[in-house]
Design a protein around this motif. Structure first.
Motif, PDB file in Angstrom:
ATOM      1  N   ALA A   1       0.839  -1.208   0.000  1.00  9.64           N
ATOM      2  CA  ALA A   1       0.000   0.000   0.000  1.00  9.64           C
ATOM      3  C   ALA A   1       0.866   1.246   0.000  1.00  9.64           C
ATOM      4  CB  ALA A   1      -0.927  -0.008   1.212  1.00  9.64           C
ATOM      5  N   GLY A   2       1.964   1.228   0.768  1.00 10.71           N
ATOM      6  CA  GLY A   2       2.869   2.365   0.783  1.00 10.71           C
ATOM      7  C   GLY A   2       3.522   2.600  -0.570  1.00 10.71           C
ATOM      8  N   LEU A   3       3.916   1.508  -1.236  1.00  9.32           N
ATOM      9  CA  LEU A   3       4.500   1.636  -2.579  1.00  9.32           C
ATOM     10  C   LEU A   3       3.494   2.221  -3.555  1.00  9.32           C
ATOM     11  CD1 LEU A   3       6.516  -1.704  -2.930  1.00  9.32           C
ATOM     12  CD2 LEU A   3       7.435   0.610  -2.686  1.00  9.32           C
ATOM     13  N   ALA A   4       2.249   1.754  -3.461  1.00  5.72           N
ATOM     14  CA  ALA A   4       1.217   2.259  -4.369  1.00  5.72           C
ATOM     15  C   ALA A   4       0.948   3.742  -4.143  1.00  5.72           C
ATOM     16  CB  ALA A   4      -0.067   1.453  -4.194  1.00  5.72           C
TER      17      ALA A   4
ATOM     18  N   GLN B   1       3.172   5.922  -3.141  1.00  5.16           N
ATOM     19  CA  GLN B   1       4.338   6.721  -3.500  1.00  5.16           C
ATOM     20  C   GLN B   1       4.689   6.647  -4.988  1.00  5.16           C
ATOM     21  OE1 GLN B   1       7.564   5.561  -0.913  1.00  5.16           O
ATOM     22  NE2 GLN B   1       6.363   5.929   0.945  1.00  5.16           N
ATOM     23  N   TRP B   2       4.421   5.521  -5.625  1.00  2.00           N
ATOM     24  CA  TRP B   2       4.823   5.315  -7.014  1.00  2.00           C
ATOM     25  C   TRP B   2       3.588   5.116  -7.891  1.00  2.00           C
ATOM     26  CZ3 TRP B   2       9.278   1.186  -6.373  1.00  2.00           C
ATOM     27  CH2 TRP B   2      10.333   1.799  -5.687  1.00  2.00           C
TER      28      TRP B   2
ATOM     29  N   ALA C   1       1.175   1.775  -8.829  1.00  2.51           N
ATOM     30  CA  ALA C   1      -0.267   1.782  -8.580  1.00  2.51           C
ATOM     31  C   ALA C   1      -1.037   1.403  -9.836  1.00  2.51           C
ATOM     32  CB  ALA C   1      -0.710   3.147  -8.076  1.00  2.51           C
ATOM     33  N   ARG C   2      -0.562   1.875 -10.988  1.00  2.00           N
ATOM     34  CA  ARG C   2      -1.277   1.556 -12.234  1.00  2.00           C
ATOM     35  C   ARG C   2      -1.183   0.079 -12.594  1.00  2.00           C
ATOM     36  NH1 ARG C   2       0.267   6.957 -13.651  1.00  2.00           N
ATOM     37  NH2 ARG C   2       2.363   6.249 -14.264  1.00  2.00           N
ATOM     38  N   SER C   3      -0.189  -0.618 -12.062  1.00  2.00           N
ATOM     39  CA  SER C   3      -0.049  -2.049 -12.356  1.00  2.00           C
ATOM     40  C   SER C   3      -0.882  -2.925 -11.425  1.00  2.00           C
ATOM     41  CB  SER C   3       1.423  -2.463 -12.251  1.00  2.00           C
ATOM     42  OG  SER C   3       1.863  -2.432 -10.898  1.00  2.00           O
ATOM     43  N   VAL C   4      -1.430  -2.348 -10.362  1.00  2.00           N
ATOM     44  CA  VAL C   4      -2.158  -3.134  -9.368  1.00  2.00           C
ATOM     45  C   VAL C   4      -3.387  -3.840  -9.946  1.00  2.00           C
ATOM     46  CG1 VAL C   4      -3.545  -2.953  -7.254  1.00  2.00           C
ATOM     47  CG2 VAL C   4      -1.287  -1.887  -7.369  1.00  2.00           C
ATOM     48  N   PRO C   5      -4.221  -3.196 -10.804  1.00  2.00           N
ATOM     49  CA  PRO C   5      -5.366  -3.933 -11.361  1.00  2.00           C
ATOM     50  C   PRO C   5      -4.979  -5.205 -12.107  1.00  2.00           C
ATOM     51  CG  PRO C   5      -5.646  -1.585 -11.710  1.00  2.00           C
ATOM     52  CD  PRO C   5      -4.262  -1.766 -11.183  1.00  2.00           C
ATOM     53  N   VAL C   6      -3.823  -5.177 -12.808  1.00  2.00           N
ATOM     54  CA  VAL C   6      -3.354  -6.395 -13.476  1.00  2.00           C
ATOM     55  C   VAL C   6      -3.008  -7.457 -12.447  1.00  2.00           C
ATOM     56  CG1 VAL C   6      -1.555  -7.376 -14.950  1.00  2.00           C
ATOM     57  CG2 VAL C   6      -2.513  -5.126 -15.483  1.00  2.00           C
TER      58      VAL C   6
END
Length: 252
Positions: free
Chosen positions: A106-109, A111-112, A116-121
């Motif tokens: 969650a912290g990475l998402a 900050q970066w 975050a854009r890769s999380v849905p994949v």
């Protein structure tokens, strides 16, 4: 318990790059320390797991209580409570284990944006793999152990007159059940964590799936049917994430 689950589902979510929302359960509140944040998460996790697992666990606990009573145990209720406590201690330990990596991701998402854009994949892939796990022989063995109630108190009736020994056996029995259940529910837990841990709709669907495959006459067939549905959902989520990502990076 229902009120607690509703309040958990109502917790705030943060819109993230990539078109998804992150639950604030993975983050510290203002002025909150990380140990307190972890304790809050584990508390909510236990409440959620009790609500989700109790429908499929209750028949086993009832069978255990009845069998202990028939074997002459005067403390059948206390022993049954020890089984349930041992069972949910396994789930509490799992909650403690998933919080640190969840909070880190969650912290990475936060900050970066690229991450975050890769999380849905990643979410779609996790759901797809969880559906495929429904067909594995490893999971089938653990499901069979979860469905089997024939050995509830067999060992306990073999001359264990000490109250401490009876409690220790009941605790171990609950822990064993919890470990089998946690392994059997690995895919369901992954779906819950990936698709929306505080979403009441996801919680209800996962609860119904777990209860059906544990209590239905042909649990193996039900598990495979659930696997087909989850694989289809994961495939749709993955395709949607790729299309959304392609649109986002397309030149305008």
């Amino acid at each position: 318990m229902a009120i607690a689950c509703v309040s958990m589902s109502a917790m705030g979510e943060t819109p993230m790059p990539g078109g998804w929302s992150m639950s604030m359960t993975w983050s510290r509140m203002c002025g909150q320390t990380w140990p307190r944040a972890a304790a809050s998460f584990i508390g909510m996790w236990i409440v959620m797991m009790v609500a989700m697992m109790l429908p499929s666990l209750a028949p086993m606990l009832w069978r255990y209580h009845e069998t202990a009573g028939r074997l002459g145990h005067s403390r059948a209720g206390r022993l049954t409570a020890c089984v349930g406590l041992g069972y949910f201690m396994v789930w509490a330990a799992l909650g403690a284990a998933v919080f640190p990596p969840g909070a880190a991701l969650a912290g990475l998402a936060m900050q970066w944006p690229a991450f975050a854009r890769s999380v849905p994949v990643a979410i779609g892939a996790a759901v797809l793999i969880a559906g495929m796990l429904q067909f594995s022989a490893w999971r089938a063995r653990h499901l069979a152990c979860c469905r089997d109630t024939s050995h509830c108190v067999v060992e306990q009736g073999r001359g264990r007159s000490s109250a401490a020994a009876d409690v220790a056996h009941a605790w171990r029995h609950g822990v064993r059940r919890g470990l089998h259940c946690a392994c059997c529910c690995a895919g369901s837990t992954a779906v819950l964590l990936a698709a929306g841990m505080m979403d009441l709709r996801v919680m209800a669907a996962v609860t119904a799936a777990i209860t059906a495959e544990r209590l239905a006459p042909n649990g193996g067939r039900v598990a495979r049917m659930i696997g087909v549905v989850v694989v289809a959902i994961g495939g749709v989520m993955l395709a949607h994430a790729f299309v959304r990502g392609a649109i986002a990076i397309a030149p305008r």
